[in-house]
Design an enzyme around this catalytic site. Structure first.
Site, PDB file in Angstrom:
ATOM      1  CE  LYS A 189      -5.923   1.875  -0.633  1.00 54.21           C
ATOM      2  NZ  LYS A 189      -6.330   1.974   0.723  1.00 54.21           N
ATOM      3  CE  LYS A 231      -3.592   2.452   2.479  1.00 51.98           C
ATOM      4  NZ  LYS A 231      -4.549   2.435   3.587  1.00 51.98           N
TER       5      LYS A 231
HETATM    6  C1  PBG Z   1      -7.324   3.188   5.288  1.00 50.71           C
HETATM    7  C2  PBG Z   1      -7.712   3.126   3.871  1.00 50.71           C
HETATM    8  C3  PBG Z   1      -7.604   4.145   2.922  1.00 50.71           C
HETATM    9  C4  PBG Z   1      -8.117   3.622   1.731  1.00 50.71           C
HETATM   10  C5  PBG Z   1      -8.517   2.330   1.982  1.00 50.71           C
HETATM   11  N1  PBG Z   1      -8.239   2.039   3.309  1.00 50.71           N
HETATM   12  C6  PBG Z   1      -7.209   5.547   3.071  1.00 50.71           C
HETATM   13  C7  PBG Z   1      -5.842   5.925   3.384  1.00 50.71           C
HETATM   14  O1  PBG Z   1      -4.914   5.131   3.512  1.00 50.71           O
HETATM   15  O2  PBG Z   1      -5.697   7.131   3.546  1.00 50.71           O
HETATM   16  C8  PBG Z   1      -8.178   4.367   0.443  1.00 50.71           C
HETATM   17  C9  PBG Z   1      -9.106   3.800  -0.575  1.00 50.71           C
HETATM   18  C10 PBG Z   1      -9.402   4.699  -1.700  1.00 50.71           C
HETATM   19  O3  PBG Z   1      -8.764   5.764  -1.901  1.00 50.71           O
HETATM   20  O4  PBG Z   1     -10.324   4.355  -2.443  1.00 50.71           O
HETATM   21  N2  PBG Z   1      -8.379   2.787   6.115  1.00 50.71           N
END
Ligand code: PBG
Length: 328
Positions: free
Chosen positions: A248, A195
């Site tokens: 991601k 991520k």
């Molecule tokens: C954290 C989380 C995020 C997303 C999914 N889980 C936000 C972040 O890390 O700031 C982002 C998903 C998206 O942008 O569609 N709980």
């Protein structure tokens, strides 16, 4: 043997033949549909920066999930927007929290829908970070305790899979231990392993009201400059017990999807995040690109790169289109 014996255009002359030689095929069963759930009743609040996406109260969430299921989408992943936020994100592990209520309602009313939950406290903390904050720093090991409690409460509500997205070190092992101790040894974990600290999450933070109140997430999420590190993240998560790993965002990181698809033997998920969705929506609203075509091309590319499943806000639109095409 080359041209003129070989003419690659021969197989492109006829729509049917083009479809027969297609190397990648999308189906609605590739999709996981992310949904935002909030408190109250009969609420369907539009998210300004994500046209077509809403914050749902539990009653309406069930209807939306039923529609997705009817289109052939096998699974949803839930994100909660609680009534109260605090320093430790305690409403994230309240057994009557929004996500816990939603899981129970979905599993009772739509038992055949696979329900996943995002496990991360950022939507529940007053400071918006994915961990406990001490002296302006995000502390790792103490956060694991919150994550264990959160995963446990989702498991007890009846969730089918938990997906930790916080990027703390050791979280997968910690959650696995907790679940195993409680008898949930068959509950799978999908790790948001690679991520990245991406600017493409902005519309999501708008939706979840979870922008960090200070600093950014670069002390825990990955540097977009790094590819080899993604392999380390994934290997660690698999060693700790991850059943599925994820990349991601998706579209800007297709090289990572490809590399991991070749490097690991567990199923691979890719998350087409809010910014990817909103850029396509915005471009289409301006009339500069065709929404349906770009949507399908983006999803096809993610699958072609090697993703076994795609988390996407386009799930319903894409499934509808794929179903229409199949019935022609
Ligand atoms: C954290 C989380 C995020 C997303 C999914 N889980 C936000 C972040 O890390 O700031 C982002 C998903 C998206 O942008 O569609 N709980």
């Amino acid at each position: 043997m080359g041209f003129p014996r070989q003419r690659l255009r021969r197989l492109r002359q006829h729509q049917i033949l083009r479809e027969m030689v297609q190397e990648t095929n999308l189906t609605p069963s590739d999709f996981v549909y992310p949904l935002f759930v909030t408190f109250g009743k009969e609420r369907q609040e539009p998210i300004a920066s994500m046209p077509g996406q809403y914050r749902w109260s539990v009653d309406l969430l069930v209807k939306e999930a039923a529609e997705a299921k009817a289109l052939g989408i096998p699974s949803v992943i839930l994100f909660g927007i609680p009534e109260q936020k605090d320093e430790r994100g305690t409403s994230a592990y309240d057994k009557d929290g929004v996500v816990q209520q939603a899981v129970r309602a979905l599993k009772t009313q739509l038992p055949d829908l696979l329900v996943m939950t995002d496990v991360c406290i950022d939507e529940y903390t007053s400071h918006g970070h994915c961990g406990i904050v001490r002296d302006g720093r995000i502390v790792n090991d103490e956060t694991l305790d919150c994550l264990r409690l959160m995963a446990r409460s989702h498991a007890e509500a009846g969730v089918d899979l938990v997906a930790p997205s916080d990027m703390m070190d050791g979280r997968i092992g910690s959650i696995r231990d907790e679940l195993d101790q409680l008898g949930f040894q068959d509950l799978p974990i999908m790790a948001y392993s690679a991520k990245y600290a991406s600017s493409l999450y902005a519309p999501f933070r708008d939706a979840a009201l979870s922008s960090p109140s200070f600093g950014d997430r670069r002390s825990y999420q990955m540097d977009p400059a790094n590819a080899r590190e993604a392999i380390r993240e994934v290997q660690l998560d698999i060693d700790e017990g991850a059943d599925i790993v994820m990349v991601k965002p998706a579209s800007f990181y297709l090289d990572i999807v490809r590399v991991l698809g070749e490097a690991v033997t567990v199923p691979l998920a890719a998350y087409q995040v809010s910014g990817e969705y909103s850029m396509i929506k915005a471009g289409a609203q301006l009339g500069w690109i065709d929404e349906q075509n770009v949507m399908m091309e983006s999803l096809l590319s993610i699958k072609r790169a090697g993703a076994d499943m795609i988390l996407t806000y386009f799930a319903k639109d894409a499934a509808r289109l794929l179903n229409q095409h199949r019935l022609l």
